[in-house]
Design a protein around this motif. Structure first.
Motif, PDB file in Angstrom:
ATOM      1  N   PRO A   1     161.091  34.947 117.264  1.00  0.00           N
ATOM      2  CA  PRO A   1     162.470  35.427 117.225  1.00  0.00           C
ATOM      3  C   PRO A   1     163.365  34.574 116.330  1.00  0.00           C
ATOM      4  O   PRO A   1     164.284  35.080 115.692  1.00  0.00           O
TER       5      PRO A   1
ATOM      6  N   GLY B   1     170.517  38.375 119.586  1.00  0.00           N
ATOM      7  CA  GLY B   1     170.179  39.658 118.995  1.00  0.00           C
ATOM      8  C   GLY B   1     171.229  40.128 118.003  1.00  0.00           C
ATOM      9  O   GLY B   1     172.408  39.807 118.116  1.00  0.00           O
ATOM     10  N   ARG B   2     170.802  40.913 117.037  1.00  0.00           N
ATOM     11  CA  ARG B   2     171.722  41.556 116.100  1.00  0.00           C
ATOM     12  C   ARG B   2     171.335  43.031 115.990  1.00  0.00           C
ATOM     13  O   ARG B   2     171.791  43.836 116.769  1.00  0.00           O
TER      14      ARG B   2
ATOM     15  N   ALA C   1     168.857  48.100 118.566  1.00  0.00           N
ATOM     16  CA  ALA C   1     170.061  48.263 119.380  1.00  0.00           C
ATOM     17  C   ALA C   1     170.470  49.726 119.485  1.00  0.00           C
ATOM     18  O   ALA C   1     170.396  50.483 118.505  1.00  0.00           O
TER      19      ALA C   1
ATOM     20  N   ARG D   1     165.347  35.308 111.919  1.00  0.00           N
ATOM     21  CA  ARG D   1     166.797  35.233 111.824  1.00  0.00           C
ATOM     22  C   ARG D   1     167.259  35.279 110.375  1.00  0.00           C
ATOM     23  O   ARG D   1     166.611  34.753 109.484  1.00  0.00           O
TER      24      ARG D   1
ATOM     25  N   ALA E   1     168.283  43.963 116.565  1.00  0.00           N
ATOM     26  CA  ALA E   1     167.410  44.056 117.743  1.00  0.00           C
ATOM     27  C   ALA E   1     168.213  43.669 118.981  1.00  0.00           C
ATOM     28  O   ALA E   1     168.851  42.621 119.009  1.00  0.00           O
ATOM     29  N   SER E   2     168.188  44.520 119.984  1.00  0.00           N
ATOM     30  CA  SER E   2     168.921  44.236 121.216  1.00  0.00           C
ATOM     31  C   SER E   2     168.109  43.360 122.164  1.00  0.00           C
ATOM     32  O   SER E   2     168.671  42.641 122.996  1.00  0.00           O
ATOM     33  N   ARG E   3     166.787  43.407 122.056  1.00  0.00           N
ATOM     34  CA  ARG E   3     165.930  42.576 122.910  1.00  0.00           C
ATOM     35  C   ARG E   3     164.552  42.467 122.273  1.00  0.00           C
ATOM     36  O   ARG E   3     164.198  43.204 121.371  1.00  0.00           O
ATOM     37  N   TRP E   4     163.760  41.519 122.795  1.00  0.00           N
ATOM     38  CA  TRP E   4     162.404  41.321 122.305  1.00  0.00           C
ATOM     39  C   TRP E   4     161.583  40.691 123.420  1.00  0.00           C
ATOM     40  O   TRP E   4     162.107  40.049 124.328  1.00  0.00           O
TER      41      TRP E   4
ATOM     42  N   LEU F   1     167.350  41.303 112.251  1.00  0.00           N
ATOM     43  CA  LEU F   1     166.914  41.589 113.621  1.00  0.00           C
ATOM     44  C   LEU F   1     167.564  40.637 114.612  1.00  0.00           C
ATOM     45  O   LEU F   1     168.072  41.047 115.659  1.00  0.00           O
ATOM     46  N   THR F   2     167.530  39.350 114.304  1.00  0.00           N
ATOM     47  CA  THR F   2     168.117  38.346 115.184  1.00  0.00           C
ATOM     48  C   THR F   2     168.967  37.396 114.349  1.00  0.00           C
ATOM     49  O   THR F   2     168.897  37.386 113.126  1.00  0.00           O
TER      50      THR F   2
ATOM     51  N   PHE G   1     160.146  44.228 119.236  1.00  0.00           N
ATOM     52  CA  PHE G   1     161.602  44.193 119.069  1.00  0.00           C
ATOM     53  C   PHE G   1     162.160  45.607 119.257  1.00  0.00           C
ATOM     54  O   PHE G   1     161.645  46.556 118.655  1.00  0.00           O
TER      55      PHE G   1
END
Length: 504
Positions: free
Chosen positions: A165, A86-87, A106, A169, A89-92, A75-76, A103
């Motif tokens: 977040p 982010g990976r 993307a 990771r 997940a584009s945002r949170w 996700l991150t 989350f």
């Protein structure tokens, strides 16, 4: 939650890293000269007995972790400043209490077979991650990980935590819902698995990847069972990149025009845990004397062959919130002797100093420290234990022993996990109400100012009266062909993220 220490280290919660080109600096320079194509030959450490292809299991081989990180997306990911990017997940975002985190997946994220990634896939993967490998790796119960529409995932926590977040990771690899056979390795990452045999793999560029497309056509990963074999392979030109190869090979490669030595700062902390709750080091004056009795620069030079930096007794040196205003301790043997006299420390006896051959230089560090502390009248008997014996008999129990951490970019993560009174991994038996309150305040902070102030308090208390001697930080050492560009340069498991690398 049930983490054990090795999972804590492997989780990358630090765990230090580079996964997004926008999130960090890299070796080389793309400035318009980067070219597409070519195959990067990478060597990584691993043993056949520990090969693991399940992305949610305990990936103890560097080679397995490298393959997994390029085939699957978390996700991150760790970054430089801020230390999370982010990976998948584009945002949170979180609620005001920092207990409910959402989350968003993307846009355009698909699996290697073209299937879109949905919140159902992510929820299933996160729930599975809680149990595979024998212990939970998620800070939330399975029923508290839920979908909110087709592209949003909610993680509800039992207590406020600004660090979620960061906690997800490099561990939250997403697979298709209900997948349990990972032979084909259908992930969402920048590379696809083309072939795999005995821990060695060939990965090819994923043209569908939702991020910036990789430049390399392929990455070939070869597993080596020793640092010596890995170093010899890159020195001899059999591979283009030796990942985490160490200082000895680094020294050999220095000055060769066909090779480059990539130094990743703050990669590994090798230090000392002094028990604060009872025993000969319970008096804060004794701990201060120990800190003043060591020669930090000499330790970095002798133990890390100069590939490192002096540190100042606070864990998490690569954190953007690390307090650079703390005074750097220098060796002061006279002051150390005075403190020992004031504390009535018995210099007439010898004290066991336990260590284990886990991190590079760890045993050597114990021997150097024992020699240095003899100058202030502290006599230590260095005893090296097998790793399993160490964790069964010494860790969390002994008055004095060495520790090592490969996750060094979050002071708060380490404060919560190994120093708060409620932690079941409290390496120094540290019990301090003010420290606990400051840690809780940082975890529940609602704005940057409140967070920064609480983190400074946490670090100041650790510096003044904590139980760690953090004398230095070792660089991570990778050796690469001079033709390889844009390699990761952050510490920890950043070394596995090679999607922006290219060959001249």
């Amino acid at each position: 939650m049930g983490w054990n220490r090795r999972q804590l280290l492997r989780s990358g919660l630090g765990v230090g890293a580079v996964l997004l080109v926008a999130a960090c600096s890299e070796t080389g320079s793309s400035n318009g000269s980067a070219r597409q194509g070519g195959t990067l030959r990478v060597g990584a450490l691993g043993t056949a007995a520990r090969i693991e292809r399940d992305p949610h299991a305990n990936l103890s081989n560097d080679s397995d972790f490298l393959i997994t990180s390029l085939v699957y997306d978390a996700l991150t990911v760790p970054a430089a400043d801020p230390n999370v990017a982010g990976r998948l997940a584009s945002r949170w975002e979180s609620d005001a209490e920092r207990r409910r985190w959402t989350f968003t997946i993307a846009d355009g994220a698909t699996f290697h077979d073209g299937t879109p990634v949905t919140s159902a896939d992510v929820v299933w993967s996160l729930r599975r991650l809680r149990t595979v490998g024998g212990a939970s790796k998620m800070p939330a119960a399975a029923e508290d990980i839920t979908a909110d529409g087709p592209n949003r995932v909610v993680i509800a926590l039992p207590a406020p935590n600004t660090q979620l977040p960061l906690l997800v990771r490099l561990m939250t690899f997403t697979v298709k819902k209900d997948t349990t056979d990972f032979t084909d390795a259908i992930g969402t990452g920048p590379f696809r698995l083309e072939s795999y045999q005995g821990g060695n793999a060939r990965l090819v560029r994923n043209e569908r990847w939702h991020g910036t497309p990789p430049l390399l056509d392929a990455i070939e990963i070869t597993m080596f069972d020793s640092v010596t074999a890995l170093g010899n392979a890159v020195l001899g030109g059999q591979i283009d990149l030796a990942s985490n190869v160490g200082a000895i090979a680094g020294r050999t490669a220095e000055g060769r025009g066909d090779l480059q030595v990539v130094r990743r700062p703050d990669d590994t902390m090798v230090g000392v845990a002094m028990r604060t709750s009872d025993g000969p080091f319970a008096d804060a004056r004794v701990r201060e004397a120990i800190r003043l009795g060591v020669d930090r620069k000499a330790l970095v030079n002798q133990v890390h062959s100069g590939y490192g930096t002096v540190a100042d007794d606070v864990l998490g040196t690569a954190d953007p919130a690390y307090d650079r205003g703390l005074p750097q301790r220098a060796r002061d043997t006279d002051r150390a002797k005075t403190l020992l006299r004031e504390a009535a420390f018995d210099t007439g006896k010898s004290y066991p100093f336990l260590t284990k051959a886990e991190a590079p230089g760890e045993v050597e560090s114990a021997k150097v420290i024992a020699t240095q502390l003899a100058d202030i009248g502290v006599r230590l008997e260095v005893l090296t234990q097998e790793s399993n014996t160490f964790y069964d008999q010494t860790w969390l129990k002994a008055p004095l022993y060495t520790v090592s951490w490969g996750t060094n970019d979050s002071t708060l993560f380490l404060a919560e996990k190994v120093m708060t009174s409620a932690s079941n991994r409290n390496e120094t038996g540290f019990k301090d109400a003010e420290f606990d309150a400051a840690t809780a305040k940082a975890l529940a902070a609602t704005n940057d100012s409140e967070y920064a102030q609480a983190c400074r308090t946490v670090q100041r208390i650790q510096y003044d009266r904590g139980g760690y001697l953090v004398w230095g930080m070792a660089d991570g050492i990778d050796i690469a062909s001079a033709l390889v560009h844009d390699l990761p340069v952050l510490g920890g498991f950043a070394r596995v993220q090679l999607e922006r690398a290219w060959l001249a």
